[in-house]
Design an enzyme around this catalytic site. Structure first.
Site, PDB file in Angstrom:
ATOM      1  N   THR A  17       0.922   0.433  11.930  1.00  0.00           N
ATOM      2  CA  THR A  17       2.189  -0.226  11.568  1.00  0.00           C
ATOM      3  C   THR A  17       3.347   0.272  12.434  1.00  0.00           C
ATOM      4  OG1 THR A  17       1.421  -0.504   9.316  1.00  0.00           O
ATOM      5  CG2 THR A  17       3.795  -0.600   9.639  1.00  0.00           C
ATOM      6  N   GLU A  48      -1.912  -1.363   3.425  1.00  0.00           N
ATOM      7  CA  GLU A  48      -3.257  -1.844   3.791  1.00  0.00           C
ATOM      8  C   GLU A  48      -3.387  -3.352   3.575  1.00  0.00           C
ATOM      9  OE1 GLU A  48      -6.570   0.691   3.422  1.00  0.00           O
ATOM     10  OE2 GLU A  48      -5.350   2.496   3.167  1.00  0.00           O
ATOM     11  N   GLY A  96       7.246   4.376 -24.720  1.00  0.00           N
ATOM     12  CA  GLY A  96       8.674   4.333 -25.027  1.00  0.00           C
ATOM     13  C   GLY A  96       9.442   5.281 -24.106  1.00  0.00           C
ATOM     14  N   GLY A  97      10.499   5.897 -24.625  1.00  0.00           N
ATOM     15  CA  GLY A  97      11.345   6.782 -23.815  1.00  0.00           C
ATOM     16  C   GLY A  97      10.573   7.900 -23.130  1.00  0.00           C
ATOM     17  N   GLN A 154       5.661   1.157 -21.538  1.00  0.00           N
ATOM     18  CA  GLN A 154       6.151   0.467 -22.741  1.00  0.00           C
ATOM     19  C   GLN A 154       5.585   1.118 -24.004  1.00  0.00           C
ATOM     20  OE1 GLN A 154       8.373  -1.792 -22.095  1.00  0.00           O
ATOM     21  NE2 GLN A 154       8.825  -2.254 -24.225  1.00  0.00           N
ATOM     22  N   GLY A 176       4.525  -5.253  10.639  1.00  0.00           N
ATOM     23  CA  GLY A 176       3.796  -4.793   9.451  1.00  0.00           C
ATOM     24  C   GLY A 176       2.597  -5.703   9.232  1.00  0.00           C
ATOM     25  N   ILE A 183       3.404   6.220   8.321  1.00  0.00           N
ATOM     26  CA  ILE A 183       2.064   6.702   8.645  1.00  0.00           C
ATOM     27  C   ILE A 183       1.688   7.853   7.701  1.00  0.00           C
ATOM     28  CG2 ILE A 183       0.571   7.632  10.460  1.00  0.00           C
ATOM     29  CD1 ILE A 183       1.674   4.718  10.948  1.00  0.00           C
ATOM     30  N   THR A 184       0.731   7.560   6.821  1.00  0.00           N
ATOM     31  CA  THR A 184       0.239   8.579   5.880  1.00  0.00           C
ATOM     32  C   THR A 184      -0.391   9.733   6.662  1.00  0.00           C
ATOM     33  OG1 THR A 184      -0.216   6.845   4.285  1.00  0.00           O
ATOM     34  CG2 THR A 184      -1.335   8.953   3.935  1.00  0.00           C
TER      35      THR A 184
HETATM   36  N1  COS Z   1     -13.148  -7.776  11.095  1.00  0.00           N
HETATM   37  C1  COS Z   1     -13.486  -8.001  12.388  1.00  0.00           C
HETATM   38  N2  COS Z   1     -12.756  -8.794  13.210  1.00  0.00           N
HETATM   39  C2  COS Z   1     -11.662  -9.369  12.688  1.00  0.00           C
HETATM   40  C3  COS Z   1     -11.260  -9.180  11.355  1.00  0.00           C
HETATM   41  C4  COS Z   1     -12.064  -8.346  10.542  1.00  0.00           C
HETATM   42  N3  COS Z   1     -11.746  -8.150   9.267  1.00  0.00           N
HETATM   43  N4  COS Z   1     -10.133  -9.875  11.131  1.00  0.00           N
HETATM   44  C5  COS Z   1      -9.824 -10.490  12.291  1.00  0.00           C
HETATM   45  N5  COS Z   1     -10.751 -10.182  13.234  1.00  0.00           N
HETATM   46  C6  COS Z   1     -10.809 -10.670  14.598  1.00  0.00           C
HETATM   47  C7  COS Z   1     -10.884 -12.186  14.609  1.00  0.00           C
HETATM   48  O1  COS Z   1     -12.237 -12.619  14.534  1.00  0.00           O
HETATM   49  C8  COS Z   1     -10.254 -12.539  15.951  1.00  0.00           C
HETATM   50  O2  COS Z   1     -11.174 -12.346  16.985  1.00  0.00           O
HETATM   51  P1  COS Z   1     -11.782 -13.606  17.821  1.00  0.00           P
HETATM   52  O3  COS Z   1     -10.586 -14.342  18.334  1.00  0.00           O
HETATM   53  O4  COS Z   1     -12.629 -12.970  18.869  1.00  0.00           O
HETATM   54  O5  COS Z   1     -12.541 -14.405  16.827  1.00  0.00           O
HETATM   55  C9  COS Z   1      -9.189 -11.461  16.117  1.00  0.00           C
HETATM   56  O6  COS Z   1      -9.592 -10.355  15.284  1.00  0.00           O
HETATM   57  C10 COS Z   1      -7.817 -11.940  15.690  1.00  0.00           C
HETATM   58  O7  COS Z   1      -7.918 -12.312  14.328  1.00  0.00           O
HETATM   59  P2  COS Z   1      -6.847 -13.272  13.627  1.00  0.00           P
HETATM   60  O8  COS Z   1      -6.657 -14.494  14.460  1.00  0.00           O
HETATM   61  O9  COS Z   1      -7.257 -13.442  12.220  1.00  0.00           O
HETATM   62  O10 COS Z   1      -5.523 -12.399  13.728  1.00  0.00           O
HETATM   63  P3  COS Z   1      -4.076 -12.679  13.196  1.00  0.00           P
HETATM   64  O11 COS Z   1      -3.120 -12.199  14.189  1.00  0.00           O
HETATM   65  O12 COS Z   1      -3.992 -14.099  12.716  1.00  0.00           O
HETATM   66  O13 COS Z   1      -3.923 -11.659  11.963  1.00  0.00           O
HETATM   67  C11 COS Z   1      -3.931 -10.892   9.723  1.00  0.00           C
HETATM   68  C12 COS Z   1      -4.564 -11.744  10.833  1.00  0.00           C
HETATM   69  C13 COS Z   1      -2.530 -11.326   9.336  1.00  0.00           C
HETATM   70  C14 COS Z   1      -4.877 -11.100   8.587  1.00  0.00           C
HETATM   71  C15 COS Z   1      -3.908  -9.415  10.131  1.00  0.00           C
HETATM   72  O14 COS Z   1      -2.919  -9.189  11.102  1.00  0.00           O
HETATM   73  C16 COS Z   1      -3.718  -8.503   8.949  1.00  0.00           C
HETATM   74  O15 COS Z   1      -4.649  -8.171   8.234  1.00  0.00           O
HETATM   75  N6  COS Z   1      -2.472  -8.059   8.731  1.00  0.00           N
HETATM   76  C17 COS Z   1      -2.190  -7.048   7.729  1.00  0.00           C
HETATM   77  C18 COS Z   1      -2.140  -5.752   8.426  1.00  0.00           C
HETATM   78  C19 COS Z   1      -2.193  -4.626   7.471  1.00  0.00           C
HETATM   79  O16 COS Z   1      -3.020  -4.578   6.579  1.00  0.00           O
HETATM   80  N7  COS Z   1      -1.298  -3.689   7.683  1.00  0.00           N
HETATM   81  C20 COS Z   1      -1.291  -2.478   6.935  1.00  0.00           C
HETATM   82  C21 COS Z   1      -1.482  -1.380   7.923  1.00  0.00           C
HETATM   83  S1  COS Z   1      -2.157   0.065   7.284  1.00  0.00           S
HETATM   84  S2  COS Z   1      -0.960   0.610   5.903  1.00  0.00           S
END
Ligand code: COS
Length: 383
Positions: free
Chosen positions: A126, A362, A338-339, A335, A131, A157-158
């Site tokens: 992140t 996550e 209570g207090g 709840q 995010g 970052i944990t």
């Molecule tokens: N496992 C393996 N590969 C994955 C995957 C998974 N779970 N999810 C996506 N991929 C791959 C896809 O297959 C794609 O590859 P190909 O183009 O070769 O097929 C590539 O990664 C990109 O995937 P996608 O198009 O789904 O990416 P996006 O940018 O649309 O993002 C989300 C998808 C929003 C779902 C992703 O960015 C996400 O999970 N965001 C949340 C992040 C998060 O949890 N942050 C917290 C951080 S830790 S506190």
């Protein structure tokens, strides 16, 4: 799926609970107040095996199955989610990537320490501006001879200020997910800065940090997997991380249940125990049902992992349900108290504050729903 626990799984739950009831539960309110767990707990958690749950014996772990892992995370969540996060991030988000995608040299260098809690890892995905949209991260790694130079920043970052090593996701290529790579970066590398973030609502005992990279030099063999593979590694790691969050939240719900049941049997109002009132029993029933539902959803995802079957959507469902249910359970518990539920003499207000972040990190609840929606429809809402 057979829900009968093995002798080893039952034994581990007993060992984990006894240890946490003695070594964590009595101190959690104080750690929360002073915004730091006593770090002496970390190697002790290692001795019990928490950090080695999914790491094979050859790398110093105990090589348990994923249901045992869920049991460990549930017990940690019941005791103190700040402590669970330390374990979960180091062994899970960090350690599993090294185990599954690292070179033999990378595994030998980091896993024995991670598996025993003598070294801590963190997960640098992140950033201040990315995010949910993790594929757009801006931190970059530029090839310089046999090395890479990393520049950028990470946030929330944990383990950030305690970790020995960070798995840093940085851009090595084109914009978007395909240009991201993963690097193992020791936290004492020149140009690596760490600033603790204070004032969190919950998880106050945990070191959460902002990380800075100013031309941090790492050798080419710090790369984990191939160039451009980093985003997929991060997503795969988060899929399993979401199972851990589901299990940790199950622990919060279970903790709320036990606290409300005990308190409502003691506390007298109108000349009889709170537990005899229908509205209190309604709350207890809601929490009890959610504890079971969260546990079962989480164990289903864990069972799929064990059997090598795709589990990402099931992990999203478990994480979504369990985190939302943990907030609800803690709210109901306050709840019922209570207090007294509003002060830290009892654990329920801490459960509430800790649970609240589980619907954010996550992958937010909204991201989980969009992943589930994409799996159901075949249509991505992220385009
Ligand atoms: N496992 C393996 N590969 C994955 C995957 C998974 N779970 N999810 C996506 N991929 C791959 C896809 O297959 C794609 O590859 P190909 O183009 O070769 O097929 C590539 O990664 C990109 O995937 P996608 O198009 O789904 O990416 P996006 O940018 O649309 O993002 C989300 C998808 C929003 C779902 C992703 O960015 C996400 O999970 N965001 C949340 C992040 C998060 O949890 N942050 C917290 C951080 S830790 S506190």
């Amino acid at each position: 799926m057979d829900l009968t626990l093995t002798e080893d799984q039952i034994g581990f739950r007993k060992l984990a609970r006894e240890f946490l009831d003695n070594e964590v539960v009595p101190y959690r309110a104080e750690w929360d107040r002073r915004e730091a767990v006593d770090t002496a707990i970390i190697p002790k958690l290692g001795e019990i095996g928490f950090f080695g749950l999914t790491i094979p014996e050859e790398y110093g772990g105990i090589g348990g199955d994923y249901i045992t892992y869920c049991i460990g995370m549930e017990e940690l969540g019941r005791a103190d989610s700040a402590v669970r996060g330390i374990v979960s991030v180091s062994m899970g988000l960090f350690g599993k990537i090294v185990l599954e995608h690292g070179t033999e040299a990378q595994k030998q260098e980091w896993l024995p320490g991670i598996a025993t809690g003598t070294k801590l890892g963190c997960f640098g995905l992140t950033e201040p501006d990315t995010g949910s949209d993790a594929g757009n991260l801006k931190t970059r790694a530029v090839r310089d001879g046999d090395d890479y130079l990393i520049t950028g920043s990470k946030i929330f970052i944990t383990n950030g200020t305690w970790a020995d090593v960070c798995l840093v996701f940085a851009r090595t290529g084109e914009p978007g997910p395909k240009g991201v790579s993963a690097f193992l970066v020791p936290t004492d590398a020149p140009g690596f800065t760490r600033t603790e973030i204070h004032g969190k609502l919950g998880l106050r005992g945990q070191a959460t940090a902002e990380l800075g990279f100013d031309n941090v030099r790492v050798p080419a063999d710090a790369l984990v997997g191939e160039e451009g593979e980093g985003f997929k590694l991060a997503m795969k790691s988060l899929d399993k991380g979401r199972v851990s969050v589901g299990a940790g939240c199950t622990g919060i719900i279970q903790g709320c249940l036990e606290a409300v049941v005990a308190y409502s049997k003691e506390r007298q109002q109108f000349g009889r125990p709170l537990a005899s009132f229908q509205m209190i029993q309604d709350m207890i029933a809601e929490i009890s049902i959610d504890a079971d539902a969260a546990r079962l959803l989480t164990w289903r995802a864990a069972d799929l992992i064990e059997r090598g079957i795709p589990f990402a959507t099931e992990a999203s469902k478990a994480k979504y349900f369990a985190s939302e249910a943990a907030v609800k359970a803690a709210n109901l518990a306050i709840q019922a108290f209570g207090g007294y539920g509003y002060v830290d003499e009892y654990p329920v207000q801490k459960y509430m504050r800790d649970a609240r972040v589980m619907t954010l990190y996550e992958g937010t609840s909204q991201i989980q729903k969009l992943l589930i929606g994409r799996a159901e429809t075949g249509i991505s809402a992220f385009l």
